[in-house]
Design an enzyme around this catalytic site. Structure first.
Site, PDB file in Angstrom:
ATOM      1  N   LYS A   3       4.803  -6.843  30.476  1.00  0.00           N
ATOM      2  CA  LYS A   3       5.235  -8.028  31.174  1.00  0.00           C
ATOM      3  C   LYS A   3       6.628  -8.478  30.506  1.00  0.00           C
ATOM      4  O   LYS A   3       7.940  -8.887  31.383  1.00  0.00           O
ATOM      5  CB  LYS A   3       4.211  -8.859  32.037  1.00  0.00           C
TER       6      LYS A   3
ATOM      7  N   GLU B 273       4.604 -18.673  31.613  1.00  0.00           N
ATOM      8  CA  GLU B 273       5.387 -18.947  32.384  1.00  0.00           C
ATOM      9  C   GLU B 273       5.662 -19.796  33.291  1.00  0.00           C
ATOM     10  O   GLU B 273       4.083 -21.043  33.122  1.00  0.00           O
ATOM     11  CB  GLU B 273       4.808 -17.750  33.834  1.00  0.00           C
TER      12      GLU B 273
ATOM     13  N   HIS C 239      -5.449 -17.122  40.260  1.00  0.00           N
ATOM     14  CA  HIS C 239      -4.797 -16.197  40.412  1.00  0.00           C
ATOM     15  C   HIS C 239      -6.200 -14.355  40.606  1.00  0.00           C
ATOM     16  O   HIS C 239      -4.569 -13.135  40.312  1.00  0.00           O
ATOM     17  CB  HIS C 239      -4.775 -15.907  38.673  1.00  0.00           C
TER      18      HIS C 239
ATOM     19  N   ARG D 148       0.674   1.790  38.578  1.00  0.00           N
ATOM     20  CA  ARG D 148      -0.239   2.202  38.397  1.00  0.00           C
ATOM     21  C   ARG D 148      -0.854   2.190  39.987  1.00  0.00           C
ATOM     22  O   ARG D 148       0.552   1.394  40.810  1.00  0.00           O
ATOM     23  CB  ARG D 148      -1.695   2.141  37.901  1.00  0.00           C
TER      24      ARG D 148
END
Lengths: 171, 509, 509, 171
Positions: free
Chosen positions: B116, B200, B235, B292
């Site tokens: 990421k 984040e 999440h 993916r």
């Protein structure tokens, strides 16, 4: 066969008679929405799965054993039901639905204890985390149902536990 | 095209890939751990080989065993599915070394976009906006504390190697950080073999909208519209749909082109998904690329009419994309529910065990991608995803109606599942109006599950409660009988008692 | 829209209509005969009422009972499905008398188009070409003999009230006529309560292509493309598809407009199907109009994206068609297999009985419309249709591949089904090239079923035969065990013998 | 447990050992494609339904009792298999697969006899229609397997018959 079923605050008395290899007639107690004069036709369409027709209204219900009593999923709604021992009722002693004692916290699923968050003697609040059990790649925090004091811890980190295995008792 | 494909996965996605193999005339080779001998993906495979004990680190995460089976079975390619080894760049490298094709991007492109932090650096260079945060893995808790207070709470801890909500924690204050840091790290290590985390900024009420990207090895890249996955629990995506009810043609084009740009910058090939957060003003922020096939790919298949696994295999075999961007058209609306073995009435605890009875849902507009069957014992060692129920309809309302109908038909007996939660979500006015954001379900969950707030149909005085009582009583009668034997005395006595009581009953009304 | 709908049918079509009720929020009311108490349509209904003994003439064909239940249950409309009362104009009349809506055309329009002879007269007046034949019911065998020799053999005997191949016979010579006359008449009488027959010229190698028609009560009429149903066994449709591989846009428009014209001429409303024969030069001949929903409607749903039962209900409730002809677009290709309880290896004899195990087929592009479930006992009193398996794909080849994959997944244990026949048809080069006509399967059947001509995979030396032998042996072992009890002597002795033999075996190679 | 299975012209000797509650190991006789050295792993995934892995190749098979022996559907192909009594083989007498005698024509499904097409004493050709049985709304003509002379007719028009019920004997 007589039976007594509690859902929520409501106890219903029911009388079940087998009418076919997989078919049953049920007579409901007086005072219910559907009284003794209404035909109830139950067909076991698969193990623990029933097609119920009450005066023309059709229901599908599946019954699963739960920690206490059963969970019945009926037309998309889940109900928690407790069943009285029919012998108790037959003897005229009335239904006995288990009274609450010392809090026993049990593993709700098989898994591995990855963390114990409390010690014996700790005071805990309701909903406070006690033990983390890993199962199906998830870390699941098992919490105290109500406030109290940890009486004893029965597991240690790294140990695997089975469903219903005692984890902690709370006084 | 490949002749023989090894599927390095299990569960519904292994079944999905086997189905694509059947459709293309490719021999599908399954692998299985000791607890998966009778799993559906083994039953439906052309060939199946054992790969080790139940824990995934000793079986489905073992690259050496996967490559060994692929070689022995004479496979010419490996499909990793999602999860397990799907985003581990060692697998494409090991495939290349063994002369095997890999259905996914190159190891290099996977590393450029799969991490990421690396992906966000690339987005930064390409001018694609990202969410504020720190782009490097954070080595220690102390640094995490400092970074978090610099950015300002709430923040998100996320696994560098992550996906699917695993190793992710929302942290609202400095107090919560140490325990969240420990849990997220350990979850990430267990799930991906990599416990590193980054931080984040957490946006207010953002939507999760992602773009499906496809790129071939000949320089062609297209996007297949978006998926909205804003309904998440902790999440973890719970419901996904395409198109997003929030989308405009202009936003779709802008986000799609940003995704294609990222793919090109990274030299990306095969299927990928660029995930974005979108705020109320339709600003979008790049989050990450999943290198993916996604769990939720069927909703894109339903609205585009394309078979994404087929496209993956064609591209991996070196073929050109046969469709251009202008050939991509969206029809109707699709929505997916992830049916998990977990108990929404009891803190979503997982519920592995034997499925004594499983009735699938069918009829118009319904697709089921399942990994289980009547009689299968769901192991406690893997992800709790049992099946994906997908509905297609001409519009969002028809899709929701069909999904609710199918959820009513689907029956799982023996283990708990989250199906009752879906009925509640799909009946919720905020959801049906499309007013959703990533924290919507977490905020709404308590009231959705609150028994008092539920519709009267499920109250203890309802006719459904009466029917449920009847079912419980008949169930008990059946059990008593089986305990006592079919013709034993006590049962007959009860029955006679019952008859007598019925006859002498005086109506009390 | 209606609030409560009575479904005067059973099996998969009753389930299909119940699903539409769920999608529209209509209360679905089922009726059931004595053998259907546990049928799927009863399980899935909102309400269910008994209507009599197993024979359909005493239950599902009793208009008085249907109307009585609809009244008692407070229904506002009746859907007849297909078969049973669907084309009996007494039902819409009885509904009108009882103040109930009827999901279908008016009684008058049904009579104008429902009788094949009346429909052909109407087509004649409208200038739509028909197959040579006699348009009136023929009272006696003698007249039939005269008409047949006038037209010239081969001829078709057809039931005036008929459909679905029942009461239909191909007659190649005058010798065969008397017995065919008797059988067709008795079959028609049993199936429809009307044994009257008529005669039609039999074309060489024609295709059966039909147009789906929808008309509302406000003068709007559209056609939803065609279905090709040329794969028939003894005039019974076996596989249907949309679009026809033989179709051209021009032919579709011409046939579609002819169908709309017929509908308008007859003052027709709701769903109808105009059936045509199409010869090698793409000349089309009108056959008849089916004044109801067809068995094969799902293939049209798959390519148009429309819900035909929903359209039916909207039109019956007096709503306007919400789509114009220009809104109808076809996407991809769809194909349906009718899964029957019949034994293709044994002259297609029906195979009612208990389904001990039923595994459905799922995954991309697959729809299943079923009337059965694991544990259901298929009664011998009704049509042997168990389920319809429908595949959609981007093109005909993808559709066929998906259908073959799904047929491989579908399992029916306990009764015989025609699934193995479908695998053979779908693998046949003539079929895959679309070279089909109404007699194709009857002509091809012997060679398709011929064991010697089958692919080597099914020979007695194949690995499949080895696996089948193993399955049979394990099955027998399980039965022996259960017969003797789990821990009895003989079994243990055998087991020990086996162990000993295994240990002392000398490899003979 | 030993077993002997015939499919087509091929008889296979098999040795079955239970290795788990629903799992079996099978040793095949020599001379087969897969000889005694190859592992065969069979898992009963549902009643009469098996997942079979032979040296990595996976098969799904379902077994259904048929008039004579069983029908096995294996990976989409139907095989008719006859099973020898294992006791016969164990005693060293070899397999005995029933010899053909007088032709007995039985009802292949339950239904109603709607027409009897022959009389006792009639000579019939192979495949000639004998009786029409209506079932599932279809008129099904039951035919003579081989040529012969009708010995006796056991049913009359209007009568209902069960599966396997004797209709006609042919000499």
């Amino acid at each position: 066969m007589k039976s007594e079923v509690r859902i929520g605050g409501r106890v219903r008395k029911l009388d079940i008679e087998r009418t076919g290899p997989k078919q049953f007639a049920v007579v409901c107690g007086t005072g219910d929405k559907i009284d003794g004069n209404v035909d109830v036709d139950v067909f076991e369409v698969a193990p623990n799965a029933y097609s119920i027709i009450i005066n023309g209204r059709a229901f599908e219900a599946i019954v699963m054993a739960a920690a206490e009593g059963v969970v019945v999923r009926c037309n998309g709604h889940d109900f928690h039901a407790t069943l009285a021992d029919p012998r108790a009722w037959r003897g005229g002693r009335g239904a006995v639905f288990g009274a609450e004692g010392k809090q026993k916290v049990m593993a709700p699923m098989p898994g591995k204890v990855v963390r114990v968050l409390v010690n014996a003697g700790d005071k805990v609040a309701g909903n406070q985390g006690l033990v983390v059990v890993e199962a199906m790649k998830m870390q699941n925090e098992i919490r105290a149902p109500n406030a109290g004091t940890i009486e004893r811890i029965f597991v240690k980190e790294g140990q695997t536990v089975a469903t219903g295995e005692l984890l902690v008792t709370i006084e | 095209m490949f002749k023989k494909l090894l599927i390095a996965n299990r569960g519904e996605i292994a079944v999905r890939i086997l189905r694509a193999c059947r459709d293309l005339g490719i021999i599908g080779v399954a692998v299985y751990s000791e607890v998966d001998r009778a799993a559906l993906h083994v039953r439906l495979a052309d060939e199946a080989y054992p790969i080790g004990p139940a824990p995934s680190r000793e079986s489905y995460l073992r690259i050496d065993k996967v490559i060994d089976v692929a070689r022995r079975a004479g496979c010419d390619a490996v499909h990793p599915g999602y999860g397990f080894l799907a985003e581990n760049s060692e697998l494409p490298r090991a495939c290349a070394d063994a002369g095997l094709g890999f259905v996914g991007p190159s190891a290099d492109a996977m590393e450029r976009l799969g991490s990421k932090t690396a992906a966000r650096q690339l987005a930064y260079r390409a001018g694609v906006p990202t969410v504020p945060g720190v782009r490097e893995p954070i080595p220690e808790l102390e640094q995490a504390c400092k970074i978090a207070s610099d950015i300002g709470f709430p923040i998100l801890l996320k696994a560098v190697a992550g996906g699917g909500g695993k190793g992710m924690r929302l942290v609202s204050s400095a107090d919560e950080l140490p325990s969240a840091w420990r849990d997220a790290g350990s979850e990430a290590l267990n799930a991906f073999g990599d416990g590193r985390l980054y931080i984040e900024k957490y946006l207010e009420r953002p939507r999760h909208i992602e773009i499906q990207l496809f790129a071939d090895a000949h320089g062609n890249a297209i996007y297949l519209g978006e998926r909205e996955c804003s309904v998440q629990r902790r999440h973890q995506k719970v419901i996904e749909e395409a198109p997003s009810p929030f989308m405009t043609p202009e936003l779709r084009r802008n986000m799609g082109e940003a995704a294609v740009l990222l793919g090109r910058e990274a030299g990306y090939t095969n299927a990928g998904t660029a995930e974005f957060l979108v705020d109320a003003k339709r600003n979008f922020y790049f989050l990450e690329v999943n290198t993916r096939l996604q769990v939720e790919h069927p909703v894109t298949e339903a609205v585009t009419g394309l078979d994404l696994v087929k496209l993956q295999l064609q591209i991996a075999a070196g073929e050109r994309l046969t469709i251009k961007q202008s050939d991509v058209s969206l029809r109707g609306h699709a929505m997916e529910c992830r049916i998990y073995a977990e108990d929404p009435e009891n803190q979503f605890f997982p519920s592995p065990g034997r499925i004594s009875f499983w009735r699938a849902a069918h009829g118009p507009g319904i697709r089921l991608d399942e990994g289980v069957y009547s009689g299968w014992t769901v192991p406690g060692d893997y992800d709790p995803l049992l099946a994906k129920l997908i509905a297609w309809g001409a519009d969002r309302n028809e899709t929701i109606a069909r999904l609710r109908r199918a959820l009513g038909e689907l029956q799982v007996v023996g283990i708990r599942s989250n199906m009752s939660l879906f009925q509640k979500i799909l009946a919720d006015a905020e959801f049906t109006n499309g007013v959703i954001y990533t924290r919507w379900l977490d905020e709404r969950l308590a009231s959705l599950l609150d028994k008092d707030a539920q519709i009267t149909a499920s109250s203890d005085e309802s006719i459904e409660a009466e029917a449920a009582s009847i079912a419980a009583a008949v169930w008990q009668a059946g059990r008593s009988r089986s305990l006592e034997g079919p013709q034993s005395q006590p049962m007959s006595r009860w029955r006679e008692d019952g008859r007598r009581e019925q006859m002498t009953r005086i109506p009390e009304r």
